[in-house]
Design a protein around this motif. Structure first.
Motif, PDB file in Angstrom:
ATOM      1  N   GLU A  45      -4.342   8.428   1.640  1.00 11.37           N
ATOM      2  CA  GLU A  45      -5.616   8.299   1.463  1.00 11.37           C
ATOM      3  C   GLU A  45      -6.143   9.479   0.504  1.00 11.37           C
ATOM      4  OE1 GLU A  45      -7.639   5.728   2.043  1.00 11.37           O
ATOM      5  OE2 GLU A  45      -5.836   4.922   2.868  1.00 11.37           O
ATOM      6  N   ARG A  67     -10.181   8.492   4.372  1.00 11.17           N
ATOM      7  CA  ARG A  67     -10.407   8.737   2.900  1.00 11.17           C
ATOM      8  C   ARG A  67     -11.913   9.237   2.962  1.00 11.17           C
ATOM      9  NH1 ARG A  67      -9.974   3.928  -1.465  1.00 11.17           N
ATOM     10  NH2 ARG A  67      -7.943   3.734  -0.070  1.00 11.17           N
ATOM     11  N   GLN A 122      -8.436   3.758   9.038  1.00 11.32           N
ATOM     12  CA  GLN A 122      -7.710   4.316   7.726  1.00 11.32           C
ATOM     13  C   GLN A 122      -8.832   4.711   6.946  1.00 11.32           C
ATOM     14  OE1 GLN A 122      -4.281   2.125   6.641  1.00 11.32           O
ATOM     15  NE2 GLN A 122      -4.258   3.146   4.548  1.00 11.32           N
ATOM     16  N   TYR A 123      -9.763   4.000   6.669  1.00 10.94           N
ATOM     17  CA  TYR A 123     -10.748   4.265   5.598  1.00 10.94           C
ATOM     18  C   TYR A 123     -11.713   5.566   6.101  1.00 10.94           C
ATOM     19  CZ  TYR A 123     -14.039   3.867   1.565  1.00 10.94           C
ATOM     20  OH  TYR A 123     -14.730   4.282   0.396  1.00 10.94           O
ATOM     21  N   LYS A 167      -6.283  -0.598  11.304  1.00 13.15           N
ATOM     22  CA  LYS A 167      -6.878  -1.806  10.748  1.00 13.15           C
ATOM     23  C   LYS A 167      -8.359  -1.937  11.356  1.00 13.15           C
ATOM     24  CE  LYS A 167      -3.259  -4.201   8.473  1.00 13.15           C
ATOM     25  NZ  LYS A 167      -2.252  -3.053   8.415  1.00 13.15           N
ATOM     26  N   GLU A 224       0.637  -1.194  -0.159  1.00 12.80           N
ATOM     27  CA  GLU A 224       0.045  -0.063   0.003  1.00 12.80           C
ATOM     28  C   GLU A 224       0.742   1.378   0.088  1.00 12.80           C
ATOM     29  OE1 GLU A 224      -4.073   0.928   2.195  1.00 12.80           O
ATOM     30  OE2 GLU A 224      -2.488   0.929   3.636  1.00 12.80           O
ATOM     31  N   THR A 274     -11.999  -1.537  13.106  1.00 15.18           N
ATOM     32  CA  THR A 274     -13.128  -1.200  12.395  1.00 15.18           C
ATOM     33  C   THR A 274     -14.059  -0.673  13.331  1.00 15.18           C
ATOM     34  OG1 THR A 274     -13.982  -3.367  12.492  1.00 15.18           O
ATOM     35  CG2 THR A 274     -12.464  -2.641  10.565  1.00 15.18           C
ATOM     36  N   VAL A 283     -16.116   0.053   8.897  1.00 14.64           N
ATOM     37  CA  VAL A 283     -15.004   0.729   8.080  1.00 14.64           C
ATOM     38  C   VAL A 283     -13.838   0.699   9.162  1.00 14.64           C
ATOM     39  CG1 VAL A 283     -16.609   1.811   6.609  1.00 14.64           C
ATOM     40  CG2 VAL A 283     -15.902   2.922   8.734  1.00 14.64           C
ATOM     41  N   SER A 284     -12.545   0.642   8.498  1.00 13.23           N
ATOM     42  CA  SER A 284     -11.562   0.706   9.418  1.00 13.23           C
ATOM     43  C   SER A 284     -10.986   2.329   9.671  1.00 13.23           C
ATOM     44  CB  SER A 284     -10.311   0.363   8.783  1.00 13.23           C
ATOM     45  OG  SER A 284     -10.109   1.031   7.324  1.00 13.23           O
ATOM     46  N   HIS A 307      -5.910   8.570  -3.030  1.00 15.62           N
ATOM     47  CA  HIS A 307      -6.874   7.768  -3.889  1.00 15.62           C
ATOM     48  C   HIS A 307      -8.264   8.759  -3.965  1.00 15.62           C
ATOM     49  CE1 HIS A 307      -4.615   4.225  -3.428  1.00 15.62           C
ATOM     50  NE2 HIS A 307      -4.336   4.639  -2.020  1.00 15.62           N
TER      51      HIS A 307
END
Length: 330
Positions: free
Chosen positions: A208, A307, A303-304, A288, A38, A290, A300-301, A211
């Motif tokens: 993030e 984003r 990290q997400y 990681k 990643e 969630t 959702v994590s 992306h």
């Protein structure tokens, strides 16, 4: 699932056929399938060539560099593949328009301050005497949306953090004697630890943003600067209390990190390799982790969440939905 690749040994990174190969200076080799990577964090001396950079760019893999003292020194950011001209125009417009810029900056600090307050509330409920700090921060929060300039807003943010950091001596079960935040360079163990963890958050946010269609150099709270991905600094403010500060509290209160984790002769500026690896492993585990997202209705994590924050900002910029910064609700 893609993973972050941390390099702690000195060596060489290069392309080998359709994968990457790391060769340490003592001759040990390791092949890493590029599809599993990643991002890359270089914590050591490293050599590579333009062929390697070109190859990882094709896969959109950023590299983040840290020096001997674990200080973030910069990133290699692959050429953007998702940029949209109309969004770039909107980003610039919201920066050059003082009212629009201030609105976004206020939302960022308002959410960050709320997350800071929730951290204190958590520890207050567990017997830590931080009520006075909470009260002061609560009073300061009321002024955020009334500020007339970004400079005034940053002043209030600084006072909030002053109260917040003053409470750390009560929260942390070590004799830390933490008085104030010092960054360039950090002047004690706690400041060195904060700088390192915050840099990890900043790097993750940058990855993030890559992306999305946002340009990472155009920001609203922090001033855009030469060779600086300042939008990452903006968004990172929201996640420092949730990810960075909570991680620091846990590591210190479990005594996983203490003064022995640093080189005392260097005024605790240098984080020892094993301590750095421990922090990185705990950090990645948290990224990681969630939660059930209230609006999306799915797990959702952490990290997400970063984003999603960028996506929310995009919707604000194009006039689809007013931006509201992420707030801890648990």
């Amino acid at each position: 699932m893609k993973q972050s690749f941390y390099v702690y040994n000195n060596g060489d990174l290069k392309r080998k056929d359709n994968t990457l190969q790391f060769t340490s200076y003592d001759g040990l080799k390791r092949d890493i399938p590029i599809e599993r990577i990643e991002d890359i964090y270089v914590m050591s001396e490293m050599t590579f060539n333009t062929t390697f950079l070109s190859y990882i760019s094709q896969y959109g893999i950023p590299i983040h560099f840290f020096n001997y003292y674990s200080f973030y020194t910069g990133s290699f950011y692959p050429r953007e593949s998702l940029l949209a001209g109309n969004l770039l125009v909107k980003q610039v417009e919201h920066y050059t328009n003082n009212v629009k810029r201030l609105t976004i900056a206020q939302k960022l600090i308002d959410a960050a301050a709320d997350n800071i307050y929730r951290n204190l509330r958590y520890y207050n409920g567990r017997g830590k005497k931080v009520e006075a700090n909470m009260h002061e921060i609560d009073e300061l929060r009321k002024k955020i949306l009334k500020t007339a300039s970004v400079e005034e807003l940053m002043g209030i943010e600084g006072n909030i953090r002053k109260q917040y950091y003053a409470a750390w001596n009560e929260i942390i079960n070590q004799e830390i004697q933490f008085e104030k935040r010092v960054m360039h360079p950090p002047d004690n163990m706690i400041n060195s630890l904060i700088s390192f963890v915050n840099s990890l958050i900043y790097s993750k946010v940058l990855g993030e943003i890559y992306h999305t269609q946002l340009n990472p150099t155009i920001s609203y709270l922090h001033e855009p600067g030469f060779r600086r991905y300042s939008l990452s600094l903006d968004i990172a403010e929201i996640f420092k209390p949730l990810i960075g500060d909570r991680l620091i509290f846990t590591l210190l209160n479990r005594n996983q990190i203490n003064e022995n984790s640093f080189t005392e002769e260097l005024n605790f500026l240098h984080l020892k390799k094993e301590a750095s690896k421990l922090i990185v492993n705990e950090f990645e585990a948290r990224m990681k982790k969630t939660i059930m997202h209230k609006e999306l209705g799915r797990q959702v994590s952490y990290q997400y969440l970063m984003r999603l924050e960028a996506y929310k900002l995009i919707k604000h910029l194009i006039g689809e939905k007013e931006y509201e910064g992420f707030r801890i609700w648990w």
